[in-house]
Design a protein around this motif. Structure first.
Motif, PDB file in Angstrom:
ATOM      1  N   VAL A  64       1.092  -1.824  18.919  1.00 53.15           N
ATOM      2  CA  VAL A  64       1.242  -1.100  17.660  1.00 53.15           C
ATOM      3  C   VAL A  64       0.016  -1.390  16.820  1.00 53.15           C
ATOM      4  O   VAL A  64      -0.393  -2.545  16.694  1.00 53.15           O
ATOM      5  N   CYS A  65      -0.589  -0.341  16.276  1.00 54.02           N
ATOM      6  CA  CYS A  65      -1.764  -0.551  15.444  1.00 54.02           C
ATOM      7  C   CYS A  65      -1.341  -1.192  14.127  1.00 54.02           C
ATOM      8  O   CYS A  65      -0.453  -0.693  13.442  1.00 54.02           O
ATOM      9  N   GLY A  66      -1.973  -2.306  13.796  1.00 59.04           N
ATOM     10  CA  GLY A  66      -1.657  -2.995  12.547  1.00 59.04           C
ATOM     11  C   GLY A  66      -2.856  -3.030  11.626  1.00 59.04           C
ATOM     12  O   GLY A  66      -3.047  -3.989  10.887  1.00 59.04           O
ATOM     13  N   GLY A  67      -3.683  -1.995  11.682  1.00 61.92           N
ATOM     14  CA  GLY A  67      -4.812  -1.901  10.758  1.00 61.92           C
ATOM     15  C   GLY A  67      -4.298  -1.568   9.362  1.00 61.92           C
ATOM     16  O   GLY A  67      -3.123  -1.230   9.191  1.00 61.92           O
ATOM     17  N   THR A  68      -5.168  -1.653   8.367  1.00 60.70           N
ATOM     18  CA  THR A  68      -4.732  -1.453   6.976  1.00 60.70           C
ATOM     19  C   THR A  68      -3.988  -0.135   6.781  1.00 60.70           C
ATOM     20  O   THR A  68      -2.921  -0.092   6.180  1.00 60.70           O
ATOM     21  N   ALA A  69      -4.541   0.952   7.326  1.00 62.21           N
ATOM     22  CA  ALA A  69      -3.925   2.265   7.096  1.00 62.21           C
ATOM     23  C   ALA A  69      -2.565   2.352   7.775  1.00 62.21           C
ATOM     24  O   ALA A  69      -1.596   2.826   7.189  1.00 62.21           O
ATOM     25  N   CYS A  70      -2.473   1.896   9.024  1.00 63.90           N
ATOM     26  CA  CYS A  70      -1.196   1.983   9.735  1.00 63.90           C
ATOM     27  C   CYS A  70      -0.152   1.085   9.089  1.00 63.90           C
ATOM     28  O   CYS A  70       1.020   1.440   9.009  1.00 63.90           O
ATOM     29  N   LEU A  71      -0.576  -0.081   8.603  1.00 61.33           N
ATOM     30  CA  LEU A  71       0.358  -0.978   7.915  1.00 61.33           C
ATOM     31  C   LEU A  71       0.932  -0.291   6.681  1.00 61.33           C
ATOM     32  O   LEU A  71       2.118  -0.343   6.409  1.00 61.33           O
ATOM     33  N   ALA A  72       0.024   0.383   5.953  1.00 59.78           N
ATOM     34  CA  ALA A  72       0.456   1.056   4.736  1.00 59.78           C
ATOM     35  C   ALA A  72       1.410   2.198   5.060  1.00 59.78           C
ATOM     36  O   ALA A  72       2.267   2.554   4.279  1.00 59.78           O
ATOM     37  N   LEU A  73       1.250   2.773   6.245  1.00 60.61           N
ATOM     38  CA  LEU A  73       2.109   3.889   6.638  1.00 60.61           C
ATOM     39  C   LEU A  73       3.390   3.411   7.308  1.00 60.61           C
ATOM     40  O   LEU A  73       4.162   4.201   7.819  1.00 60.61           O
ATOM     41  N   GLY A  74       3.587   2.111   7.376  1.00 56.98           N
ATOM     42  CA  GLY A  74       4.878   1.610   7.854  1.00 56.98           C
ATOM     43  C   GLY A  74       4.864   0.920   9.209  1.00 56.98           C
ATOM     44  O   GLY A  74       5.891   0.825   9.860  1.00 56.98           O
ATOM     45  N   TYR A 110       0.842  -1.198   0.000  1.00 50.02           N
ATOM     46  CA  TYR A 110       0.000   0.000   0.000  1.00 50.02           C
ATOM     47  C   TYR A 110       0.877   1.247   0.000  1.00 50.02           C
ATOM     48  O   TYR A 110       1.850   1.325   0.732  1.00 50.02           O
ATOM     49  N   GLU A 111       0.505   2.211  -0.827  1.00 47.16           N
ATOM     50  CA  GLU A 111       1.212   3.487  -0.837  1.00 47.16           C
ATOM     51  C   GLU A 111       0.173   4.586  -0.637  1.00 47.16           C
ATOM     52  O   GLU A 111      -0.862   4.595  -1.300  1.00 47.16           O
ATOM     53  N   GLY A 112       0.469   5.505   0.263  1.00 43.25           N
ATOM     54  CA  GLY A 112      -0.482   6.566   0.572  1.00 43.25           C
ATOM     55  C   GLY A 112      -0.043   7.916   0.042  1.00 43.25           C
ATOM     56  O   GLY A 112       1.122   8.105  -0.282  1.00 43.25           O
ATOM     57  N   GLN A 113      -1.004   8.853   0.005  1.00 45.28           N
ATOM     58  CA  GLN A 113      -0.744  10.218  -0.460  1.00 45.28           C
ATOM     59  C   GLN A 113       0.089  10.225  -1.744  1.00 45.28           C
ATOM     60  O   GLN A 113       1.112  10.907  -1.843  1.00 45.28           O
ATOM     61  N   PHE A 129      -7.787   5.692  14.795  1.00 40.06           N
ATOM     62  CA  PHE A 129      -7.398   7.047  14.412  1.00 40.06           C
ATOM     63  C   PHE A 129      -6.413   6.997  13.243  1.00 40.06           C
ATOM     64  O   PHE A 129      -5.261   7.414  13.351  1.00 40.06           O
ATOM     65  N   CYS A 130      -6.893   6.508  12.099  1.00 36.95           N
ATOM     66  CA  CYS A 130      -6.035   6.221  10.950  1.00 36.95           C
ATOM     67  C   CYS A 130      -5.276   7.448  10.462  1.00 36.95           C
ATOM     68  O   CYS A 130      -4.166   7.343   9.969  1.00 36.95           O
ATOM     69  N   ALA A 131      -5.892   8.638  10.592  1.00 37.35           N
ATOM     70  CA  ALA A 131      -5.266   9.827  10.041  1.00 37.35           C
ATOM     71  C   ALA A 131      -3.950  10.140  10.726  1.00 37.35           C
ATOM     72  O   ALA A 131      -3.131  10.875  10.197  1.00 37.35           O
ATOM     73  N   ARG A 132      -3.731   9.588  11.927  1.00 36.13           N
ATOM     74  CA  ARG A 132      -2.521   9.893  12.674  1.00 36.13           C
ATOM     75  C   ARG A 132      -1.583   8.697  12.786  1.00 36.13           C
ATOM     76  O   ARG A 132      -0.774   8.607  13.698  1.00 36.13           O
ATOM     77  N   GLY A 133      -1.764   7.720  11.910  1.00 33.58           N
ATOM     78  CA  GLY A 133      -0.961   6.510  12.004  1.00 33.58           C
ATOM     79  C   GLY A 133       0.455   6.706  11.536  1.00 33.58           C
ATOM     80  O   GLY A 133       0.747   7.715  10.893  1.00 33.58           O
ATOM     81  N   PRO A 134       1.354   5.775  11.787  1.00 38.18           N
ATOM     82  CA  PRO A 134       1.126   4.603  12.636  1.00 38.18           C
ATOM     83  C   PRO A 134       1.036   4.981  14.117  1.00 38.18           C
ATOM     84  O   PRO A 134       1.788   5.824  14.579  1.00 38.18           O
TER      85      PRO A 134
END
Lengths: 165, 370
Positions: B39-49, A148-151, B80-85
């Motif tokens: 550590v949050c391992g939801g889809t968004a946080c995973l994508a953010l590293g 997944y890549e964001g922004q 709180f995906c917007a502030r992940g990870p």
């Protein structure tokens, strides 16, 4: 890259695939209602659903060809044409759309001659446009294979795709 | 092979009493682990590293030999995906946001070992410009009562023991041994629970008509084919706390007299599919699914079906067609699914979140929910 394979290796690969397909279809012998799952497995194995496999499924599991064809063309997960080595998934769900997902699709069309649902001539990339991958906070989202890549911006997309062979 | 078989057999929990004891041993077994790092391992946080952060933590914890002191886990979506990870340090739940792998040694040295707070990683409230230390004070979380997702940050979804330690499957044992099917349906009806997929149909009424429907084979189905943009509750629940859904389904199956269930999940949620699959296997190993659940004599099994990427399959008749291996097109519903659904047999179809609500209602009673 050395792509030359001698004839016997190619034959062996083909034979191996055929055995795998037989085994796969046989494993669904008593659960033909799970046609979609079977087609998903075929799709994973070949990256598309070859015509001869459809015919084989029809014969072995006694399912009408028309039913398999209708299922294989109805669901987006299946492709009847060979797909690229890598799948680029661009999210065009509402949030990603607002944040510029369409610009990424436009860029791929312009610079890579790649339209949604299609594959590049060198069979490197296939483009899929989807609606919402469930991580809107980081939109626009692009997934290449499983990463997944964001922004993502059009410029960033170039850099990302360079990493793939 | 034989050894593996024995191990599996050993794990089976055979009665309500044993489940209770097992839960107690799990709680006691935590021993000195007073500090938790999740550590949050939801889809968004995973994508953010998040994966790199998990690796960094594992390395640091080994380096400092903190395995006995620190309970470390990768959880499902914390919200709180917007502030992940996101990283939570417990028990006080210090909330660190936008964490990078480089920050990990500092978190271990300062926060975990010395109890100091790293200001740089805290969330700043854009309205007041104040730094917020604890998760519960973050405005995003503060105004929510998170019944379903609240425990996500305390559970490693791939480990059934953590769910059991938090009281998991106690509602199942209550339903099997203290209540009877009529009472369960009654309780759900009185709670006023309504379809959480968006339809809002009274869940109790659905259960009642499916229970009353004639037929010896009935099915229980969980609809996880959500496709509304920006809503990923089903993915987050199945990915973060799959056992809550499975427990709800077993209770529902017991109430209507079904022995077979299906979870239909979108293909686009690989994490949800993976975690739900692991959860089903573990529940089988522990005797919470399969034959003779908790020694009650009740049998129930669950299969996962992946969707084929068709938006319309979230509609119940299209979903059922797709389960039957046909093209997922909706049909006119002259007869309710509860009477004639999958393979023309009575079928109880509910949304993921509806199922996840069931254990809590059974545990705390309908009055608490309504």
């Amino acid at each position: 890259m050395d792509t030359s394979l001698d004839f016997s290796t190619v034959q062996a690969i083909i034979a191996n695939k055929a055995v795998k397909v037989e085994a796969l279809i046989d494993s669904y012998a008593d659960k033909k209602e799970q046609l979609i799952a079977l087609l998903q497995d075929v799709q994973v194995e070949f990256n598309y659903i070859p015509q001869d496999v459809i015919i084989k499924i029809s014969q072995k599991l006694d399912i009408p060809l028309s039913q398999i064809f209708s299922v294989a063309t109805f669901f987006k997960a299946f492709s009847l044409k060979p797909r690229g080595r890598h799948t680029i998934t661009v999210c065009l769900g509402t949030a990603c759309h607002v944040k510029g997902g369409q610009r990424l699709v436009d860029k791929l069309a312009r610079d890579y001659h790649l339209m949604p649902g299609e594959t590049t001539e060198d069979e490197k990339f296939t483009l899929e446009a989807v609606n919402c991958l469930g991580c809107c906070a980081m939109g626009p989202v692009v997934v290449v294979d499983d990463k997944y890549e964001g922004q993502v911006t059009p410029d960033k997309l170039d850099k990302i795709l360079k990493k793939y062979e | 092979m034989e050894q593996k078989l024995r191990q599996v057999l050993d794990k089976r929990i055979k009665s309500a009493q044993q489940l209770k004891q097992f839960r107690q041993t799990l709680i006691d077994g935590k021993g000195e682990k007073r500090i938790t790092v999740s550590v949050c391992g939801g889809t968004a946080c995973l994508a953010l590293g998040a994966r790199e952060i998990v690796a960094a933590f594992t390395e640091e914890i080994e380096k400092h030999e903190l395995q006995v002191k620190v309970e470390f886990k990768e959880t499902g979506c914390q919200g709180f995906c917007a502030r992940g990870p996101a990283v939570l340090v417990g028990p006080q739940k210090i909330f660190y946001q936008k964490v990078k792998p480089e920050d990990v040694p500092e978190i271990i040295n300062e926060t975990v070992l010395k109890g100091n707070i790293i200001k740089r990683l805290l969330y700043t409230d854009p309205a007041t410009n104040q730094e917020i230390t604890y998760e519960s004070d973050v405005p995003f979380y503060k105004k929510q009562t998170r019944l379903i997702m609240g425990t996500n940050s305390e559970i490693d979804p791939t480990n059934i023991e953590q769910y059991i330690a938090l009281g998991g499957y106690s509602a199942l044992s209550k339903a099997l041994f203290q209540l009877n099917p009529e009472k369960i349906v009654d309780e759900i009806t009185r709670s006023g629970l309504r379809g959480r997929g968006g339809g809002g149909f009274p869940t109790g009424r659905k259960w009642q008509s499916c229970r009353a429907a004639e037929g010896d084979i009935k099915y229980v189905i969980c609809n996880g084919d959500e496709g509304d943009p920006g809503s990923y509750q089903d993915g987050s629940i199945l990915g973060g706390n799959p056992h809550s859904v499975i427990e709800g389904m077993i209770i529902g199956a017991f109430a209507i007299g079904s022995h077979e269930g299906y979870i239909y999940v979108r293909n686009e949620y690989p994490l949800a599919v993976k975690h739900a699959r692991i959860a089903i296997e573990q529940a089988m190993d522990y005797g919470l699914l399969g034959d003779n659940i908790l020694g009650s004599g009740f049998n129930f099994k669950v299969t996962i079906n992946k969707g084929g990427g068709a938006f319309v399959c979230g509609e119940s008749s299209a979903l059922i067609a797709s389960l039957e291996g046909k093209v997922g097109e909706p049909k006119a519903k002259y007869v309710h699914m509860a009477e004639k659904g999958l393979w023309d047999r009575p079928s109880l179809l509910n949304n993921v979140k509806t199922w996840a609500n069931v254990p809590q209602i059974i545990n705390k009673g309908s009055a608490w929910f309504s």
